[in-house]
Motif scaffolding. Structure first.
Motif, PDB file in Angstrom:
ATOM      1  N   VAL A   1      -6.931   1.311 -14.318  1.00 56.26           N
ATOM      2  CA  VAL A   1      -7.050   1.933 -15.290  1.00 56.26           C
ATOM      3  C   VAL A   1      -7.466   1.134 -16.611  1.00 56.26           C
ATOM      4  O   VAL A   1      -8.213   1.207 -17.413  1.00 56.26           O
ATOM      5  N   ALA A   2      -6.761  -0.173 -16.551  1.00 55.35           N
ATOM      6  CA  ALA A   2      -6.911  -0.992 -17.561  1.00 55.35           C
ATOM      7  C   ALA A   2      -8.109  -1.990 -17.467  1.00 55.35           C
ATOM      8  O   ALA A   2      -8.633  -2.145 -18.511  1.00 55.35           O
ATOM      9  N   VAL A   3      -8.658  -2.133 -16.233  1.00 50.20           N
ATOM     10  CA  VAL A   3      -9.932  -3.120 -16.029  1.00 50.20           C
ATOM     11  C   VAL A   3     -11.135  -2.054 -15.747  1.00 50.20           C
ATOM     12  O   VAL A   3     -12.158  -2.440 -16.615  1.00 50.20           O
ATOM     13  N   ALA A   4     -11.051  -1.093 -15.258  1.00 50.85           N
ATOM     14  CA  ALA A   4     -12.153  -0.123 -14.864  1.00 50.85           C
ATOM     15  C   ALA A   4     -12.316   1.293 -15.391  1.00 50.85           C
ATOM     16  O   ALA A   4     -13.118   2.027 -15.290  1.00 50.85           O
ATOM     17  N   GLY A   5     -11.221   1.668 -15.961  1.00 57.51           N
ATOM     18  CA  GLY A   5     -11.041   3.057 -16.645  1.00 57.51           C
ATOM     19  C   GLY A   5     -10.281   3.789 -15.393  1.00 57.51           C
ATOM     20  O   GLY A   5     -10.353   3.735 -14.386  1.00 57.51           O
ATOM     21  N   TRP A   6      -9.914   5.231 -15.946  1.00 56.49           N
ATOM     22  CA  TRP A   6      -9.214   6.198 -14.896  1.00 56.49           C
ATOM     23  C   TRP A   6      -9.700   6.673 -13.838  1.00 56.49           C
ATOM     24  O   TRP A   6      -9.357   6.841 -12.899  1.00 56.49           O
ATOM     25  N   ARG A   7     -11.375   6.876 -14.014  1.00 51.65           N
ATOM     26  CA  ARG A   7     -12.093   7.513 -12.922  1.00 51.65           C
ATOM     27  C   ARG A   7     -11.769   6.496 -11.658  1.00 51.65           C
ATOM     28  O   ARG A   7     -12.178   6.893 -10.681  1.00 51.65           O
ATOM     29  N   SER A   8     -11.562   5.196 -12.013  1.00 52.79           N
ATOM     30  CA  SER A   8     -11.733   4.102 -10.770  1.00 52.79           C
ATOM     31  C   SER A   8     -10.478   4.549  -9.678  1.00 52.79           C
ATOM     32  O   SER A   8     -10.773   4.030  -8.394  1.00 52.79           O
ATOM     33  N   ILE A   9      -9.618   5.138 -10.197  1.00 54.64           N
ATOM     34  CA  ILE A   9      -8.306   5.516  -9.272  1.00 54.64           C
ATOM     35  C   ILE A   9      -8.567   6.297  -8.097  1.00 54.64           C
ATOM     36  O   ILE A   9      -7.913   6.420  -7.235  1.00 54.64           O
ATOM     37  N   PHE A  10      -9.831   7.154  -8.591  1.00 52.54           N
ATOM     38  CA  PHE A  10     -10.493   8.171  -7.685  1.00 52.54           C
ATOM     39  C   PHE A  10     -11.331   7.554  -6.806  1.00 52.54           C
ATOM     40  O   PHE A  10     -11.419   7.562  -5.341  1.00 52.54           O
ATOM     41  N   LEU A  11     -12.261   6.760  -7.245  1.00 52.74           N
ATOM     42  CA  LEU A  11     -13.365   5.983  -6.434  1.00 52.74           C
ATOM     43  C   LEU A  11     -12.841   5.106  -5.535  1.00 52.74           C
ATOM     44  O   LEU A  11     -13.532   5.078  -4.449  1.00 52.74           O
ATOM     45  N   VAL A  12     -11.862   4.277  -5.542  1.00 51.25           N
ATOM     46  CA  VAL A  12     -11.258   3.571  -4.609  1.00 51.25           C
ATOM     47  C   VAL A  12     -10.908   4.389  -3.452  1.00 51.25           C
ATOM     48  O   VAL A  12     -10.821   3.601  -2.291  1.00 51.25           O
ATOM     49  N   ASN A  13     -10.461   5.669  -3.569  1.00 51.30           N
ATOM     50  CA  ASN A  13     -10.227   6.125  -2.230  1.00 51.30           C
ATOM     51  C   ASN A  13     -11.308   6.257  -1.237  1.00 51.30           C
ATOM     52  O   ASN A  13     -11.008   6.352  -0.187  1.00 51.30           O
ATOM     53  N   VAL A  14     -12.667   6.515  -1.624  1.00 50.72           N
ATOM     54  CA  VAL A  14     -13.660   6.841  -0.741  1.00 50.72           C
ATOM     55  C   VAL A  14     -13.960   5.834   0.366  1.00 50.72           C
ATOM     56  O   VAL A  14     -13.874   5.989   1.669  1.00 50.72           O
ATOM     57  N   PRO A  15     -13.963   4.668   0.004  1.00 52.44           N
ATOM     58  CA  PRO A  15     -14.330   3.508   0.864  1.00 52.44           C
ATOM     59  C   PRO A  15     -12.989   3.245   1.967  1.00 52.44           C
ATOM     60  O   PRO A  15     -13.203   3.174   3.191  1.00 52.44           O
ATOM     61  N   ILE A  16     -11.913   3.494   1.593  1.00 54.12           N
ATOM     62  CA  ILE A  16     -10.534   3.552   2.152  1.00 54.12           C
ATOM     63  C   ILE A  16     -10.505   4.698   3.300  1.00 54.12           C
ATOM     64  O   ILE A  16     -10.087   4.296   4.419  1.00 54.12           O
ATOM     65  N   CYS A  17     -11.200   5.733   2.871  1.00 55.79           N
ATOM     66  CA  CYS A  17     -10.984   6.806   3.943  1.00 55.79           C
ATOM     67  C   CYS A  17     -11.872   6.697   4.913  1.00 55.79           C
ATOM     68  O   CYS A  17     -11.829   6.900   6.050  1.00 55.79           O
ATOM     69  N   ALA A  18     -13.250   6.183   4.515  1.00 54.79           N
ATOM     70  CA  ALA A  18     -14.235   5.951   5.390  1.00 54.79           C
ATOM     71  C   ALA A  18     -13.791   4.822   6.317  1.00 54.79           C
ATOM     72  O   ALA A  18     -13.913   5.061   7.597  1.00 54.79           O
ATOM     73  N   LEU A  19     -12.929   3.853   6.110  1.00 59.12           N
ATOM     74  CA  LEU A  19     -12.507   2.823   6.943  1.00 59.12           C
ATOM     75  C   LEU A  19     -11.337   3.319   7.799  1.00 59.12           C
ATOM     76  O   LEU A  19     -11.278   2.828   9.033  1.00 59.12           O
ATOM     77  N   THR A  20     -10.514   4.211   7.235  1.00 58.36           N
ATOM     78  CA  THR A  20      -9.487   4.741   8.068  1.00 58.36           C
ATOM     79  C   THR A  20     -10.054   5.880   9.028  1.00 58.36           C
ATOM     80  O   THR A  20      -9.526   5.809  10.359  1.00 58.36           O
ATOM     81  N   VAL A  21     -11.191   6.244   9.032  1.00 56.39           N
ATOM     82  CA  VAL A  21     -11.650   7.321  10.018  1.00 56.39           C
ATOM     83  C   VAL A  21     -12.282   6.484  11.108  1.00 56.39           C
ATOM     84  O   VAL A  21     -12.107   6.373  12.350  1.00 56.39           O
ATOM     85  N   VAL A  22     -12.903   5.291  10.977  1.00 60.85           N
ATOM     86  CA  VAL A  22     -13.306   4.314  11.729  1.00 60.85           C
ATOM     87  C   VAL A  22     -12.258   3.764  12.617  1.00 60.85           C
ATOM     88  O   VAL A  22     -12.190   3.734  13.884  1.00 60.85           O
ATOM     89  N   LEU A  23     -11.183   3.305  11.983  1.00 60.25           N
ATOM     90  CA  LEU A  23     -10.009   2.841  12.752  1.00 60.25           C
ATOM     91  C   LEU A  23      -9.422   3.834  13.537  1.00 60.25           C
ATOM     92  O   LEU A  23      -8.921   3.573  14.751  1.00 60.25           O
ATOM     93  N   LEU A  24      -9.180   4.914  13.053  1.00 62.12           N
ATOM     94  CA  LEU A  24      -8.428   6.288  13.799  1.00 62.12           C
ATOM     95  C   LEU A  24      -9.162   6.346  15.134  1.00 62.12           C
ATOM     96  O   LEU A  24      -8.668   6.455  16.184  1.00 62.12           O
ATOM     97  N   ARG A  25     -10.537   6.569  15.132  1.00 60.32           N
ATOM     98  CA  ARG A  25     -11.492   6.773  16.334  1.00 60.32           C
ATOM     99  C   ARG A  25     -11.347   5.538  17.340  1.00 60.32           C
ATOM    100  O   ARG A  25     -11.556   5.950  18.314  1.00 60.32           O
ATOM    101  N   ARG A  26     -11.365   4.395  16.798  1.00 63.71           N
ATOM    102  CA  ARG A  26     -11.289   3.249  17.480  1.00 63.71           C
ATOM    103  C   ARG A  26      -9.971   3.043  18.203  1.00 63.71           C
ATOM    104  O   ARG A  26      -9.847   2.842  19.448  1.00 63.71           O
ATOM    105  N   HIS A  27      -9.021   2.902  17.700  1.00 62.03           N
ATOM    106  CA  HIS A  27      -7.509   2.692  18.191  1.00 62.03           C
ATOM    107  C   HIS A  27      -6.391   3.842  18.401  1.00 62.03           C
ATOM    108  O   HIS A  27      -5.487   3.519  18.978  1.00 62.03           O
TER     109      HIS A  27
END
Length: 420
Positions: A131-157
């Motif tokens: 919030v201090a560096v990039a504003g409150w909207r960034s706390i939601f945007l950061v979830n999107v790539p994390i979810c995509a990475l988790t799907v890849v790891l889940l399917r692989r392992h």
């Protein structure tokens, strides 16, 4: 989310009640759908449902980041909660499938609980930085790539869990459960806004209680209920579930109150607030990891009792805090409160052990739906006691929090057996 609330209010407006709904729209959706997600995982596979949940969570996060108004943000938070409802029961079902040995499972549950609790507790720290560096909207945007990475790891392992195709959806239970929890939560929030003697919260409480009674009756008559009431014949499972409700009620409500108190009554910045909560965050993760090892060695009751005792002590310390109280006292109280995390993996071990591996998904759904229901009610109840239209005070909400953990302590002593 908690540390971002003042920034959200400054940019798009909203009352304290509106800010409570930003938290509770997510938690309500999470708690209300979790039992259905757990039974669906048992029916069609936990990995499949987990992937669907991650996809919905990512979509909801993107919508939150783009929200132009508080109403849109609240609706997008509900979508986030729908996605998240699949994650806890499915991750638990997949873990039980991977670790059939009870001792190995207890250690794995400690890691699972440690990561989950650490994520919840570190939220204020990373949220404050974002919030201090990039504003409150960034706390939601950061979830999107994390979810995509988790799907890849889940399917692989991760391999798929066993299927139980005989399980059927329980739509009456789903609808009545949502109405009951929403009615009770809205009652607490409006009571804080309009007064506890106002007819509006009284009507909402009545809706919540009546639909809750109808929910129990409907579940008794269902061939494939979303909440198998027969599981509650186990005294240990019932006790651990009750402790789980109080665990989150106090923890979630206290985090909201503490974040608002530090920023509004103590005039700390959002980044400073996150850093002041960092010691608590670290302790929460350490306590959860230690709980798994303690449970494997001594059984679940000792870490549950120790965690609840320390949590009650921390809440009591914070209840004495005021605008002039030393920050060292506030940080010390929050650290003690964070040690309640010793109880969480141990509770999970009790519930999973009592339900058996064939009901792992629905057992995870039961405990986590109970915990998230408690979280929604805690944000509403303790938030309503924090004070509106003046400097927030921790005295009343944290005194109630301390009392809540004492009640949980008595419940655990009476209901939970020494070995899971």
């Amino acid at each position: 989310m908690n540390v971002a609330l003042p920034a959200i209010q400054r940019e798009i407006g909203g009352s304290l009640a509106g800010l409570q709904w930003v938290i509770d729209a997510y938690t309500l959706a999470l708690a209300s759908i979790m039992l259905t997600a757990g039974s669906t995982a048992d029916r069609i596979g936990a990995r499949k449902v987990f992937v669907l949940g991650l996809t919905a969570f990512a979509a909801g996060s993107a919508a939150c980041a783009a929200a132009p108004s508080l109403d849109v943000l609240i609706a997008a938070r509900a979508v986030q909660g729908l996605g998240a409802s699949a994650l806890l029961p499915c991750s638990l079902a997949l873990l039980v499938h991977q670790f059939p040995d009870p001792r190995a499972r207890a250690g794995a549950l400690g890691v699972w609980g440690g990561m989950g609790s650490l994520g919840v507790a570190l939220g204020p720290v990373f949220g404050g930085v974002l919030v201090a560096v990039a504003g409150w909207r960034s706390i939601f945007l950061v979830n999107v790539p994390i979810c995509a990475l988790t799907v890849v790891l889940l399917r692989r392992h991760v391999t798929e869990s066993p299927l139980n195709p005989d399980q059927r959806p329980d739509l009456p239970g789903l609808v009545l459960g949502v109405l009951s929890l929403a009615g009770l939560t809205a009652g607490f929030i409006t009571a804080g806004q309009r007064g506890w003697l106002s007819p509006v919260p009284a009507a909402l409480f009545a809706v919540g209680l009546i639909t809750g009674w109808l929910f129990v009756r409907a579940e008794r008559g269902q061939a494939s209920p979303m909440l198998p009431l027969g599981l509650f014949r186990s005294r240990s499972l019932s006790g651990a579930t009750g402790v789980g409700v109080i665990f989150n009620l106090v923890l979630y409500g206290s985090l909201l109150c503490l974040s608002l108190f530090l920023q509004q009554a103590r005039h700390q910045s959002v980044l400073a607030t996150g850093l002041l909560l960092l010691p608590m965050s670290l302790v929460v993760g350490i306590g959860s990891l230690a709980s798994g090892r303690l449970t494997a060695r001594f059984g679940p009751l000792p870490p549950i009792m120790a965690g609840l005792t320390l949590g009650a002590a921390g809440a009591a310390v914070l209840a004495t805090a005021g605008p002039a109280t030393s920050l060292a006292v506030i940080v010390g109280g929050s650290v003690l409160l964070g040690l309640v995390s010793l109880a969480m993996p141990a509770m999970t071990a009790v519930v999973v052990g009592a339900a058996g591996p064939e009901h792992a998904g629905v057992a995870g759904g039961i405990l986590n739906a109970a915990r998230q229901s408690g979280g929604a009610l805690g944000v509403a109840l303790l938030g309503s006691l924090l004070g509106s239209g003046r400097a927030p005070s921790l005295h009343l909400p944290l005194a109630v929090a301390a009392g809540g953990y004492l009640v949980a302590l008595a419940l655990a002593a009476l209901a939970i057996r020494g070995r899971g």
